[in-house]
Design an enzyme around this catalytic site. Structure first.
Site, short mmCIF file in Angstrom:
data_model
loop_
_atom_site.label_atom_id
_atom_site.label_comp_id
_atom_site.label_asym_id
_atom_site.label_seq_id
_atom_site.Cartn_x
_atom_site.Cartn_y
_atom_site.Cartn_z
N HIS A 327 0.81 -1.22 0.00
CA HIS A 327 0.00 0.00 0.00
C HIS A 327 0.84 1.27 0.00
O HIS A 327 0.36 2.32 -0.44
CB HIS A 327 -0.94 0.00 1.21
N GLY A 328 2.04 1.21 0.49
CA GLY A 328 2.83 2.42 0.46
C GLY A 328 4.16 2.28 1.17
O GLY A 328 4.36 1.40 2.00
#
Length: 483
Positions: A327-328
């Site tokens: 996700h990041g």
């Protein structure tokens, strides 16, 4: 190009009319239209991003053919698979994770007394790179495993990689599902198109009315959390909880609905996850395309839940930590993933992780009341985990959580815009009621024609359109575009 923009409102009808005007022509013409439309759609943000998609397309197109050609020579076949995977992961690492790793290695060396003096790069993250790289990797892996014949038609393969409805935020489609649809003659199906429009309408409602309105208050409270009491911080976490759901599931509904207009079937990506009765069920219902991708291509190859308890625990943490990092490039996402692994572990160890595979409250109201405590408990765990997902840093998340557990927790919430926020709460309640009555269907409006008379049905449509229209303001990007 954003789904919730005037540009897309003009773009979609034009592509739709041109596409179906060619229905009696060779199939390749329709695929060419989709390819041009997809590249235009993606290049609308920044034309330079198109080069990355083209590179990924050509590498995996060639790799798929080579993998199949040398399948009798396992070493050569594996070599081309590795080239495909390293190319995709290399691009993903450079654009998304390079600065994260450089900064963390530098910080770690400082602890040991070394100063590397490394510098980060001003890298622009291409929209949706995590989605289309995973989609193309699944193609190469499936060809290598013999689940799929390689595609020798570059046009249809390029459309598979860049198909504009789901290009930038999924669902992450498997080649075995989507690619054959580019080979088959499509016929316009009026009933399917109507369902597509309904799903688009519901997705737009969740994005514009729910997510964008919740975002105003979630951002305000998270950005200035030290100014608010505990009850207000809980409300901020709830606003973000419904913001991310309305935003991402809204995108998925729009994407699936748009694909239906063109005669395509995309996989379901959300199945009313906030009605889940335990965290295992939540992950079977939230971002289904990513969860199943990691299960099939990471968890099962590692051994899944087979073998010793230690291996099952290890594989569970691997899958959730990798999912969080996907996700990041921030420790907050890794902690979020680890926290969900901790939630999941008791179910795994007690062999209860697959006890809720059926419908939610199939017995109606009475059944729903019995299951309400489990649903609320799972929801509370999810809300807590979302604090780490939303926070800018671990310190931010920890400060936010400490701020909740103060004396102010028992005071009434108070923040600027309380009156307007009350309308947003009403919209959220409306969404919950509508989705609850459709909790075991594909999406909220799927069977509305059998439940409501025509006058009531159209009153519902026009009411949703009015709420969308009056909620429109500055165009807000979808949260998952950054991933």
């Amino acid at each position: 190009m954003l789904f919730n923009s005037f540009d897309f409102a003009v773009f979609l009808p034009i592509v739709f009319l041109v596409y179906w005007a060619l229905k009696d022509f060779p199939l390749k013409w329709q695929n060419v239209v989709l390819l041009i439309a997809s590249y235009l759609f993606y290049g609308w943000w920044d034309y330079r991003f198109l080069g990355l998609i083209l590179i990924s397309t050509l590498i995996d197109y060639g790799a798929g053919i080579a993998i199949h050609k040398y399948r009798a020579q396992r070493d050569k076949s594996r070599l081309f698979l590795v080239i495909s995977l390293l190319s995709n992961l290399g691009l993903l690492f450079f654009f998304k994770y390079y600065n994260f790793f450089v900064q963390n290695v530098d910080d770690m060396m400082v602890v040991f007394g070394y100063h590397l003096n490394t510098s980060t790069l001003n890298i622009l993250l291409p929209v949706g790179i995590s989605f289309y790289t995973f989609q193309t990797m699944s193609y190469s892996i499936d060809v290598y495993k013999g689940k799929l014949e390689p595609n020798h038609d570059l046009v249809s393969f390029a459309v598979y990689v860049s198909f504009f409805p789901q290009l930038v935020a999924g669902p992450i489609e498997r080649a075995v599902n989507l690619m054959p649809q580019f080979y088959s003659k499509r016929k316009f199906d009026y009933a399917e198109a109507v369902q597509g429009l309904r799903q688009i309408l519901w997705g737009m409602f969740k994005k514009v009315v729910i997510a964008d309105n919740c975002a105003v208050y979630a951002n305000q409270i998270f950005d200035q959390y030290t100014d608010y009491n505990g009850s207000t911080l809980i409300l901020g976490a709830l606003f973000f909880t419904f913001q991310i759901y309305g935003d991402f599931s809204g995108y998925s509904d729009i994407a699936i609905g748009v694909a239906r207009l063109f005669g395509f079937t995309l996989m379901r990506n959300f199945a009313f996850p906030y009605f889940s009765r335990d965290i295992a069920e939540f992950w079977r219902r939230w971002h289904i395309s990513l969860s199943t991708w990691f299960k099939d291509y990471v968890y099962i190859p590692l051994g899944g839940s087979r073998g010793t308890v230690w291996l099952a625990v290890r594989n569970t943490f691997v899958i959730f930590l990798v999912s969080g990092f996907w996700h990041g490039a921030n420790w907050t996402f890794i902690v979020w993933g680890g926290l969900n692994a901790v939630y999941f572990l008791p179910l795994l160890l007690s062999n209860k992780n697959r006890r809720h595979l059926g419908d939610i409250a199939p017995g109606g109201l009475l059944s729903g009341i019995r299951e309400l405590p489990a649903i609320l408990g799972t929801f509370c765990l999810t809300v807590f985990a979302w604090i780490f997902f939303r926070a800018e840093s671990i310190g931010h998340a920890w400060g936010y959580i400490k701020g909740i557990f103060t004396q102010g927790l028992f005071s009434l919430p108070h923040f600027q815009g309380m009156t307007d926020a009350a309308y947003t709460v009403l919209y959220v309640c409306l969404m919950i009621v509508i989705e609850w009555q459709a909790r075991n269907e594909e999406y909220a409006l799927e069977t509305i024609d059998t439940k409501l008379s025509k006058p009531l049905r159209y009153l519902g449509y026009y009411s949703l359109i009015a709420l969308i229209f009056f909620s429109l303001g500055q165009e807000q990007e979808f949260i998952y575009f950054q991933f």
